[in-house]
Enzyme design. Structure first.
Site, PDB file in Angstrom:
ATOM      1  N   ASP A 195     -60.292-148.481 -88.465  1.00 23.83           N
ATOM      2  CA  ASP A 195     -60.419-147.001 -88.822  1.00 23.83           C
ATOM      3  C   ASP A 195     -60.296-146.645 -90.529  1.00 23.83           C
ATOM      4  O   ASP A 195     -60.740-145.644 -90.739  1.00 23.83           O
ATOM      5  CB  ASP A 195     -59.618-146.164 -87.991  1.00 23.83           C
ATOM      6  N   SER A 196     -59.970-147.675 -91.269  1.00 24.91           N
ATOM      7  CA  SER A 196     -60.139-147.477 -92.585  1.00 24.91           C
ATOM      8  C   SER A 196     -61.673-147.329 -93.184  1.00 24.91           C
ATOM      9  O   SER A 196     -61.821-147.058 -94.125  1.00 24.91           O
ATOM     10  CB  SER A 196     -59.413-148.623 -93.435  1.00 24.91           C
ATOM     11  N   GLU A 236     -52.027-147.626 -83.208  1.00 28.41           N
ATOM     12  CA  GLU A 236     -50.910-147.454 -84.263  1.00 28.41           C
ATOM     13  C   GLU A 236     -49.665-146.929 -83.421  1.00 28.41           C
ATOM     14  O   GLU A 236     -49.727-146.094 -82.464  1.00 28.41           O
ATOM     15  CB  GLU A 236     -51.300-146.614 -85.493  1.00 28.41           C
ATOM     16  N   GLU A 269     -47.354-152.864 -91.966  1.00 21.20           N
ATOM     17  CA  GLU A 269     -47.872-152.311 -93.201  1.00 21.20           C
ATOM     18  C   GLU A 269     -46.958-151.852 -93.954  1.00 21.20           C
ATOM     19  O   GLU A 269     -46.158-151.012 -93.449  1.00 21.20           O
ATOM     20  CB  GLU A 269     -49.016-151.233 -92.751  1.00 21.20           C
TER      21      GLU A 269
HETATM   22  O1  KIV Z   1     -57.636-149.617 -90.609  1.00 23.10           O
HETATM   23  C1  KIV Z   1     -57.367-150.673 -91.222  1.00 23.10           C
HETATM   24  O2  KIV Z   1     -58.209-151.224 -91.977  1.00 23.10           O
HETATM   25  C2  KIV Z   1     -56.077-151.118 -90.979  1.00 23.10           C
HETATM   26  C3  KIV Z   1     -55.595-152.206 -91.923  1.00 23.10           C
HETATM   27  C4  KIV Z   1     -55.165-151.787 -93.072  1.00 23.10           C
HETATM   28  C5  KIV Z   1     -54.614-153.019 -90.853  1.00 23.10           C
HETATM   29  O3  KIV Z   1     -55.390-150.621 -90.132  1.00 23.10           O
END
Ligand code: KIV
Length: 292
Positions: free
Chosen positions: A44-45, A115, A182
């Site tokens: 979701d990044s 998460e 993380e």
């Molecule tokens: O959304 C993402 O890219 C992540 C990674 C940073 C682990 O959760």
């Protein structure tokens, strides 16, 4: 052949580092898969890396499903991890299962990631009972970064490290097949990794985890708007290359250098002559434009 969850555990047992990388579109999925990475995370990044938001919070199920499907169409061998966006799993077990099911059925993800621990533990159990593989994510959890006091390392006091340790064990017991750690101090991440039987995938958590993940654009040197975390290592400067390439293209267009002969299609001379004659005589407009 697709990597399996038991094969992932075997990698941990054998001490073979697991490689995960993010991707958000089809060509990137194809390129990273061809390198032989083990897992491709459609994180979701995407919200901040490719959609221009300030955080991961605005990512929607529609966006994540579309991006996951695009990446999945380019991936043959790596396990595709679909990331459940904020508020897609927090409300109830039923919503979590429905949304995870969407990432798998419509997006083609092999497994999903969510998460946190605490309230997320019940969700993990519900998803696993529905036959869905779940990757956990603790430490700095970007969806709730505001509550954590911003994007900063977690578990730097003994109490906080103890809570992280317990969260990790709880997620393993709830049925997660792997766990992202993380921004956790390296010795804490190492201790957690040694204690768990499932693999840990670190990001900013040192070399003692069972695998590593980086955001593709970070490691390629395509910077976002915000500050770059200290754990990022740039393996290329693709952002600079992109800028230079587009600038060169613009210069060539403005100087009539591009397109050159090799970039253009031809027409047989007699066909061109007939066309040109018709244009010059005005017969094309007269005969056909009224009915066009
Ligand atoms: O959304 C993402 O890219 C992540 C990674 C940073 C682990 O959760």
């Amino acid at each position: 052949m697709k990597l399996s969850l038991p094969a992932l555990r075997e990698m941990k047992r054998d001490g073979r580092p697991i490689v995960m990388i993010t991707a958000y579109d089809h060509p990137s999925g194809r390129i990273v898969d061809a390198t032989g990475v083990d897992l491709v995370l459609v994180g979701d990044s995407a919200a901040n890396v490719v959609l221009g938001h300030q955080s991961t919070v605005p990512a929607t199920m529609d966006e994540m499903t579309m991006l996951t499907a695009a990446v999945n169409r380019g991936v043959e061998n790596a396990l595709v991890v679909g990331d459940l966006p904020f508020m897609s799993y927090q409300v109830s077990d039923a919503e979590a299962v429905a949304n995870a099911g969407r990432l798998i059925k419509d997006g083609g993800a092999d497994v999903v990631k969510l998460e946190g621990a605490g309230p997320s533990l019940e969700r993990v159990r519900a998803l696993v009972s529905a036959g869905i593989g779940v990757m956990g994510h603790v430490g700095l959890t970007p969806q709730t970064a505001t509550a954590l006091g911003g994007h900063k390392a977690q578990g730097r006091q003994a109490d906080a490290a103890r809570r992280l340790f317990l969260d990790a064990i709880s997620l393993e017991r709830a049925g997660c097949f792997a766990l992202v750690l993380e921004a956790v101090p390296a010795p804490v991440a190492t201790t957690i990794s040694r204690r768990l039987t499932i693999p840990t995938i670190g990001i900013g958590s040192g070399p003692g985890t069972d695998g590593q993940v980086l955001v593709l654009h970070d490691m390629l040197g395509i910077p976002g708007d915000g500050p770059e975390p200290r754990f990022v290592k740039r393996y290329a400067e693709i952002g600079e290359l992109m800028g230079a390439a587009v600038a060169a293209y613009a210069t060539e267009v403005r100087n009539h250098v591009y397109p050159a002969e090799e970039h253009t299609y031809t027409i047989p001379p007699e066909e061109l002559e007939a066309f040109q004659n018709a244009v010059d005589a005005g017969s094309i407009e007269e005969n056909t434009l009224a009915d066009w």
